[in-house]
Design an enzyme around this catalytic site. Structure first.
Site, PDB file in Angstrom:
ATOM      1  N   GLY A  14       0.729  -1.246  -0.038  1.00 25.76           N
ATOM      2  CA  GLY A  14      -0.104  -0.199   0.081  1.00 25.76           C
ATOM      3  C   GLY A  14       0.951   1.095  -0.030  1.00 25.76           C
ATOM      4  N   ASN A  82       1.651  -2.171   5.287  1.00 26.62           N
ATOM      5  CA  ASN A  82       0.839  -1.101   5.519  1.00 26.62           C
ATOM      6  C   ASN A  82      -0.401  -1.086   5.001  1.00 26.62           C
ATOM      7  OD1 ASN A  82       0.644   2.014   5.781  1.00 26.62           O
ATOM      8  ND2 ASN A  82       0.507   1.890   3.506  1.00 26.62           N
ATOM      9  N   SER A 136      -3.238  -0.073  14.281  1.00 31.03           N
ATOM     10  CA  SER A 136      -3.918   1.027  14.405  1.00 31.03           C
ATOM     11  C   SER A 136      -4.523   1.256  15.891  1.00 31.03           C
ATOM     12  CB  SER A 136      -5.532   0.905  13.927  1.00 31.03           C
ATOM     13  OG  SER A 136      -6.322   1.830  13.989  1.00 31.03           O
ATOM     14  N   TYR A 150     -12.977  -3.765  11.758  1.00 30.18           N
ATOM     15  CA  TYR A 150     -11.405  -3.545  11.643  1.00 30.18           C
ATOM     16  C   TYR A 150     -10.877  -3.484  12.823  1.00 30.18           C
ATOM     17  CZ  TYR A 150      -7.965   0.137  10.662  1.00 30.18           C
ATOM     18  OH  TYR A 150      -6.681   0.701  10.276  1.00 30.18           O
ATOM     19  N   ALA A 153      -9.591  -6.967  13.489  1.00 28.63           N
ATOM     20  CA  ALA A 153      -8.615  -7.611  12.451  1.00 28.63           C
ATOM     21  C   ALA A 153      -7.247  -6.997  13.150  1.00 28.63           C
ATOM     22  CB  ALA A 153      -8.842  -7.256  11.149  1.00 28.63           C
ATOM     23  N   LYS A 154      -7.293  -5.763  13.245  1.00 29.20           N
ATOM     24  CA  LYS A 154      -5.949  -4.973  13.865  1.00 29.20           C
ATOM     25  C   LYS A 154      -5.666  -5.739  15.038  1.00 29.20           C
ATOM     26  CE  LYS A 154      -5.080  -2.175  10.339  1.00 29.20           C
ATOM     27  NZ  LYS A 154      -3.719  -2.605   9.635  1.00 29.20           N
TER      28      LYS A 154
END
Length: 257
Positions: A14, A82, A136, A150, A153-154
């Site tokens: 990314g 990333n 994050s 999200y 998952a992080k």
């Protein structure tokens, strides 16, 4: 720091915009040979990063990327995972379908697992390597209205990174996590715009909602370059005894020590 990075080979997933581009540019300026990936080629590639087109949500992409890097350079010294995105709608558990959950986990967790698995054997063989997984602040400070899948998952990425650091530390490979808070990127601005549309509010009001939820003592978003500065230190020889650690760079938002 720059002398310790010169002529090393780095992958930044990314890496064509936002935080990824800032990291790629920072490493390139330090003499690193940088490979960037994204689904589409960058419109701005002034530093001449080597580009590989890839959709990280697809399992086969990792082997394709690894093969091309090793064929071209014969080694990999730095991996910065990333690529990631909050792909699910806001609104809490009832709005998130199985497809949303799967998309967030494929993009933000499994893509990292696959890239590392494909390239780690090369690092272990050369007895050196550095992996930075970009997580994050939402993993430790989830916002149920906005980041449920999200954040999950992080959070898994954080645990995986600690376990991986323990496994490969004796083999010369360091693994660390960088956890940004709110960062001024195109994706973040699009996220705020989507909140504005879904709540029938102005952009300014949506921005205030996000900042109030996250509660950043410094009162502003981070610039992508500020994240890149931390990553550049962590991959340098100056950080050679640092592994298995999660660094929050969030303007003081995380309310615990």
């Amino acid at each position: 720091m720059q002398n310790s990075l010169k002529d090393q080979v780095a992958l930044v997933t990314g890496g064509t915009k936002g935080i990824g581009k800032a990291i790629a540019d920072k490493l390139s300026n330090a003499g690193v040979k940088v490979v960037v990936t994204a689904r589409t080629a960058p419109t701005d590639n002034a530093n001449g990063h080597y580009f590989i087109a890839a959709d990280h949500a697809k399992p086969e992409s990792a082997e394709t990327i690894a093969t091309e890097i090793l064929e071209k350079y014969g080694r990999i010294d730095i991996i910065v995972n990333n690529a990631g995105a909050n792909l699910s709608p806001g609104g809490g558990f009832s709005t998130i379908s199985d497809e949303h959950w799967n998309a967030d986990w494929q993009m933000n967790f499994m893509s990292v697992v696959r890239i590392n698995k494909a390239l780690l054997p090369s690092m272990i063989k050369q007895e050196s390597g550095i992996i930075i997984n970009i997580s994050s602040g939402a993993a430790r400070q989830p916002i149920w209205e906005m980041t449920m899948s999200y954040s999950s998952a992080k959070a898994a990425l954080n645990v995986y990174s600690k376990a991986l650091a323990s496994e490969v530390g004796s083999k010369g490979v360091r693994v660390n996590v960088v956890s940004p808070g709110v960062v001024k990127t195109t994706l973040m601005l699009e996220f705020i715009e989507n909140i504005s549309k879904s709540s029938n509010s102005t952009i300014e009001e949506a921005f205030k909602v996000v900042m109030d939820k996250v509660d950043v003592p410094m009162g502003r978003m981070a610039e992508p370059e500020e994240i890149a500065n931390l990553v550049a230190f962590l991959v340098s020889a100056e950080a050679k005894y640092i592994t298995g650690t999660n660094y929050a760079i969030d303007g003081g938002a995380l309310p615990t020590v």
